[in-house]
Every structure is written in C-alpha cells, then in structure tokens.
Design a protein around this motif. Structure first.
Motif, short mmCIF file in Angstrom:
data_model
loop_
_atom_site.label_atom_id
_atom_site.label_comp_id
_atom_site.label_asym_id
_atom_site.label_seq_id
_atom_site.Cartn_x
_atom_site.Cartn_y
_atom_site.Cartn_z
N GLY A 27 70.43 48.96 1.11
CA GLY A 27 70.84 49.37 0.03
C GLY A 27 72.35 49.33 -0.18
O GLY A 27 73.06 49.66 -0.88
N GLN A 67 74.90 52.39 -8.84
CA GLN A 67 75.21 52.59 -7.45
C GLN A 67 74.88 54.18 -6.89
O GLN A 67 74.25 54.60 -6.00
CB GLN A 67 76.46 52.35 -6.99
CG GLN A 67 76.72 50.85 -6.96
CD GLN A 67 76.10 49.89 -5.96
OE1 GLN A 67 75.22 50.54 -5.13
NE2 GLN A 67 76.33 48.77 -5.72
N SER A 112 71.06 54.59 -7.12
CA SER A 112 70.39 53.76 -6.11
C SER A 112 70.61 54.52 -4.69
O SER A 112 69.68 54.27 -3.68
CB SER A 112 71.02 52.45 -5.94
OG SER A 112 70.34 51.94 -4.92
N ASN A 113 71.22 55.46 -4.57
CA ASN A 113 71.59 56.06 -3.36
C ASN A 113 70.96 57.31 -3.39
O ASN A 113 71.39 58.43 -2.56
CB ASN A 113 72.85 56.11 -3.02
CG ASN A 113 73.36 54.76 -2.45
OD1 ASN A 113 73.28 54.45 -1.24
ND2 ASN A 113 73.96 53.93 -3.11
N VAL A 172 64.88 55.99 -5.13
CA VAL A 172 64.43 54.69 -4.66
C VAL A 172 63.03 54.77 -4.31
O VAL A 172 62.25 53.69 -4.49
CB VAL A 172 65.30 54.54 -3.20
CG1 VAL A 172 64.67 53.20 -2.69
CG2 VAL A 172 66.80 54.57 -3.44
N ILE A 216 66.70 48.11 -8.19
CA ILE A 216 66.71 48.90 -7.23
C ILE A 216 66.06 48.41 -5.84
O ILE A 216 66.58 48.29 -4.88
CB ILE A 216 66.29 50.27 -7.51
CG1 ILE A 216 67.05 50.98 -8.52
CG2 ILE A 216 66.16 51.22 -6.16
CD1 ILE A 216 68.47 51.23 -8.33
N MET A 229 68.17 45.50 -4.30
CA MET A 229 69.36 46.21 -3.78
C MET A 229 68.99 46.72 -2.63
O MET A 229 69.80 46.78 -1.46
CB MET A 229 70.12 47.18 -4.74
CG MET A 229 70.73 46.80 -5.94
SD MET A 229 70.91 48.23 -7.04
CE MET A 229 72.63 48.92 -6.11
N TRP A 230 67.67 47.12 -1.98
CA TRP A 230 67.21 47.61 -0.98
C TRP A 230 66.57 46.53 -0.02
O TRP A 230 65.87 46.89 1.01
CB TRP A 230 66.54 48.94 -1.23
CG TRP A 230 67.39 49.95 -1.55
CD1 TRP A 230 67.74 50.37 -2.76
CD2 TRP A 230 68.06 51.00 -0.66
NE1 TRP A 230 68.58 51.51 -2.81
CE2 TRP A 230 68.78 51.96 -1.21
CE3 TRP A 230 67.97 51.11 0.81
CZ2 TRP A 230 69.39 52.81 -0.88
CZ3 TRP A 230 68.57 52.23 1.22
CH2 TRP A 230 69.38 53.21 0.52
N CYS A 234 61.15 54.46 -7.89
CA CYS A 234 61.09 52.92 -8.15
C CYS A 234 60.04 52.26 -7.45
O CYS A 234 59.30 51.37 -8.07
CB CYS A 234 62.43 52.28 -8.17
SG CYS A 234 63.65 53.08 -9.01
#
Length: 489
Positions: free
Chosen positions: A5, A23, A26-27, A32, A62, A65-66, A35
């Motif tokens: 993340g 961002q 995403s958090n 999350v 997403i 990103m993780w 998605c």
C-alpha cells in the motif's frame, strides 16, 4: 519488496490533485476490499471488456499499489481514461482535488448503475456493488426551512452529498463572540460551580443545538468531562431571573441578544425540575435548579436549602436553616421533561443576612490567543456549515408573516484560508444525525486520510497524508515520494 500500500504515483503533468485523491481512496480499507472483490467478480463471470471502464482501471491501479511489486507507479491508463470520461480534467491546468474526487465517485456510480441484470451480483450485505458504493460514499443532508420568530416549519428537504464541502474559517473575518455559562447541577458536589466560555461564530444567527455542541466540546477540552446534551437546559437570565428557556431547534441572534446565556445540567433520574430565583430585599445571584420528585413544600424547601448551601461561605451555611425561609415574593419556574415552561410559581423568601455570604466558584475560559489564532478544529468548521442563514428567495412565514430562514447548504466557502486546522483521529458525528440519539445510535468516524493543498488560487500543489490499515502507520504521499512518520502531520 516495498511495503504493501505504500506506493507513490508519478506526476503526469500537473496531476498532483489526482494522485492525492487516489492515495486517499487507496487507504480506505473497505475500498481496497471492494476493488479486489469487483475484479474477482468480473473475472469469475468473464465480463471483462476489451475497453475497460474507469472503475475497472481504478481497481487495477489499486491492486497494483497494494501488490508490493514497486514503490512507485505511473497511472497512465487511468489518466487517459479520466481525460476521456471526464473531459474537464483532460488538460494539464490547475484542478481542484475535491471536484475531481466528487466527479470520480459519481462516474463509478454511473458505470455500476448501467450493469445489466446478468452482470449484477450481491456484494457482502448489499444487493449490488452499486449499493455498496452508494451507501458508503453518499449521504443526505437535511435542510429545515423555518421561521426565525415563531419556529414554524415550512418545509424539509434532503440534499444528496458525495463530499461534505466544509467552510474554512478565516481569522481575517470579523468573528462574533458570545459568552455562555454552564452550571453543573450535581447533587454530589459540595460547591456550586459555574464555567463561562467565550465562543466565536462567523454568523450572527446560530442554532441553540449548534451552541450546545460547541460548548460541550469546549467543556470537554477544559475539564475532561462529557456533557449529555439531552440533559441540558438552555436559558437566558435577565435581572437575576430566568427570562426564557430555549428549545434545541431555536435560533439566537447574537447581535440582538438581551441578557446572559446560561446552560443548566439537570438530573434525569428526578421526575420534576424547578428554577428558583434568589431574593432578599433585592434579587441577586443566578437562579438555582432543583431536581425533585414531588411538589410538597417540605421537599422543595429541603432541596432548595441543600442547593443554596453550595453557594454560601461557611458562616452563611451556619445561618442557613429552614426557619430562615418563608413564603413570599420569590420566582420559581417549573418545566416538564420536554423542557417546556409551565405556569406553576412557588414563592420563597431568604433571610437578608444570607446575601452577603453568597458566592459562586466561577471559572472563566476565554479564547486561547496563541492556539485560537493559529489552529481551527474540524468541529468549528462543521458548526459554521450548519449555521442558520436567511433564504435567498425570501418568503414570509404563513403563521406570523416574518422572514423565513434555513440552514446554509451551498454558501460561499473560503478555500484559501491560511489557518492551520486540527483533524481528530475520531470524529463523533452523532449530534448532526437526525434521531440518532433518540435511537441510541452512534456515528463515530475514523480519520483515514487527508489531502493537503499549498499555494494560491491559481497555482499550488497537492499532497496527502494517509494511514496504512495493515501496519497502522501514517505516511506522507507527495506524488512519487512516500515518507513514514507522524512528524509530517
């Protein structure tokens, strides 16, 4: 391998506003998970199209990103789709992060609502993916149109909201001050205590519920005690007597206020409550609040003596006996559990020697010049958002023919305030939810992310702070760069 993340996003030409919003989204742990589940659903039913939607590309981003595969990504595909679907964000000019976030979520909703019956599927406790998105990223604001004089309600309207666009308080404005005192009526305390606070507002007309909310927060900050606003009575005192008892739906005009505002805390375990004004030859002090179960003379006198003793110096307490109190010219206002003023009056007279021993332990809490000038709390902004405003389309009350007013929903807000703001890690929104307390519900929200803007109206830069829900650490995201530590907040 990078931290899950913790992934920067490259700036693709003045796209810091987009990176900051991404961002933040995403958090959000549920986003999350959404998605991930949405991608699995599309794969399971083989409904992935050759031309992916904006939501599908968002879910891919997403997921990347993780994935812990890299510490920085270039969101080129997502950016290209944004330019196609949201043409107002296609160029490289200065953009607003809030507007982008609102447009992005609305687009997700539109794309999900266009899914055919064959595509839809239940998601967790929701019938569809669209229902999850709607219930978690959309709310409704209640606007009440009512009369400023008689309180008559003309209409109630709900406005759907994706983003609660709060005003930022600018210290350069001429903030209005109002002094409010709170009297804690606890039968267990030995000394009568009165705390006085100076509150500030940007509008001259404020709701009583708004005043109580602000006062309760200030009281909690200074005493570490919690006030239950269901057990508070908002009053105006003129010439040492109760002049008016306000309902929480009433409004107060700061500029036209006569008398002093006092808030009393009552004990709900008692059936009846009485306000008693103090008088010998002349009125003095502030009225006492008596919590009683019956109206017998002995019970009223005994309760009054116990309360009055808390306001007297030691020598005065020795003089205080029931024999010094007789029936005479003495104000007493009765009200029921709904805080409506009754018509029962009880008259008592004090011995004239007691007045000189009368004293109250007073605590004054003015403005903290150092902190108030520099930092505004999120609660301050919320209170200004729900302030009372006169309607642009002026109407007359059908009940008393005076002007109508409403809570300001779309007022002009200052987005360029240079004041620092304080964001609590937990925000209790219960007082702003209709019927929440009556139903025993709690609406407490965790702070997950913050988007920051520095610069002028024409040129600036966006960054973000966000808390990783896995390691629970806060990070600062500045396009490609990610840094850990609360020192950045």
């Amino acid at each position: 391998m990078s931290e899950s993340g913790v992934c920067g996003l490259r700036n693709l030409g003045n796209t810091c506003y987009m990176n900051s919003a991404l961002q933040c989204l995403s958090n959000i742990p549920s986003m999350v998970e959404f998605c991930k589940d949405y991608k699995n659903f599309k794969n399971k039913f083989n409904t992935i199209s050759t031309r992916k939607s904006l939501l599908e590309l968002f879910c891919d981003l997403i997921d990347d990103m993780w994935s812990q595969q890299t510490d920085c990504l270039s969101p080129n595909k997502f950016r290209s789709k944004v330019a196609e679907v949201l043409p107002s964000f296609a160029g490289c000019g200065q953009q607003d992060c809030t507007e982008f976030l609102r447009s992005l979520l609305n687009t997700f909703h539109d794309e999900l609502s266009q899914m055919t019956d064959a595509d839809t599927n239940s998601y967790n406790n929701y019938k569809t993916f669209d229902e999850y998105l709607y219930n978690n990223f959309t709310t409704k604001q209640l606007i009440i149109f009512s009369c400023s004089e008689c309180g008559y309600r003309l209409d109630e309207t709900y406005c759907p909201l994706v983003v609660l666009n709060l005003p930022q308080i600018d210290k350069k404005q001429n903030l209005l001050q109002i002094e409010v005192s709170i009297v804690v009526n606890n039968t267990g305390i030995e000394i009568f205590r009165c705390d006085t606070y100076v509150l500030q507002f940007t509008t001259n007309k404020v709701l009583v519920s708004q005043l109580i909310e602000t006062l309760s927060q200030r009281y909690s900050d200074t005493t570490s005690l919690v006030l239950d606003d269901k057990h508070l009575i908002f009053t105006v005192i003129i010439n040492h007597m109760i002049s008016k008892i306000y309902d929480t739906t009433d409004s107060i005009n700061i500029n036209e206020l006569n008398g002093k505002l006092f808030v009393y805390q009552f004990d709900p375990s008692f059936v009846n409550h009485l306000f008693v004004g103090l008088k010998t030859n002349n009125r003095f002090g502030i009225p006492l609040l008596l919590d009683i179960n019956d109206y017998s003379n002995d019970n009223i006198i005994d309760t009054f003596v116990a309360q009055l003793a808390k306001c007297l110096e030691p020598d005065g307490k020795q003089l205080l006996t029931n024999s010094l109190i007789t029936k005479s010219d003495f104000q007493c206002i009765n009200f029921d559990s709904n805080l409506s003023v009754g018509n029962q009056l009880i008259f008592i007279k004090l011995n004239e020697h007691l007045e000189k021993y009368y004293t109250i332990k007073q605590f004054s809490h003015g403005l903290d010049d150092n902190n108030f000038d520099r930092v505004f709390k999120l609660d301050d902004c919320i209170n200004q958002y729900v302030s009372v405003q006169h309607m642009d389309d002026q109407q007359n009350c059908p009940n008393c023919c005076t002007d109508m007013f409403a809570t300001d929903c779309f007022g002009q807000h200052n987005h360029q305030s240079q004041q620092d703001s304080y964001y609590p890690l937990e925000l209790d929104f219960t007082n702003h939810i209709r019927d929440a307390k009556a139903n025993g519900a709690q609406y407490v929200y965790d702070l997950l992310a913050i988007t920051n803007y520095t610069g002028s109206y024409y040129s600036g830069h966006y960054t973000a702070y966000a808390r990783n829900h896995i390691n629970r650490q806060w990070y600062k995201f500045n396009d490609s760069y990610c840094r850990v530590g609360v020192q950045y907040m």
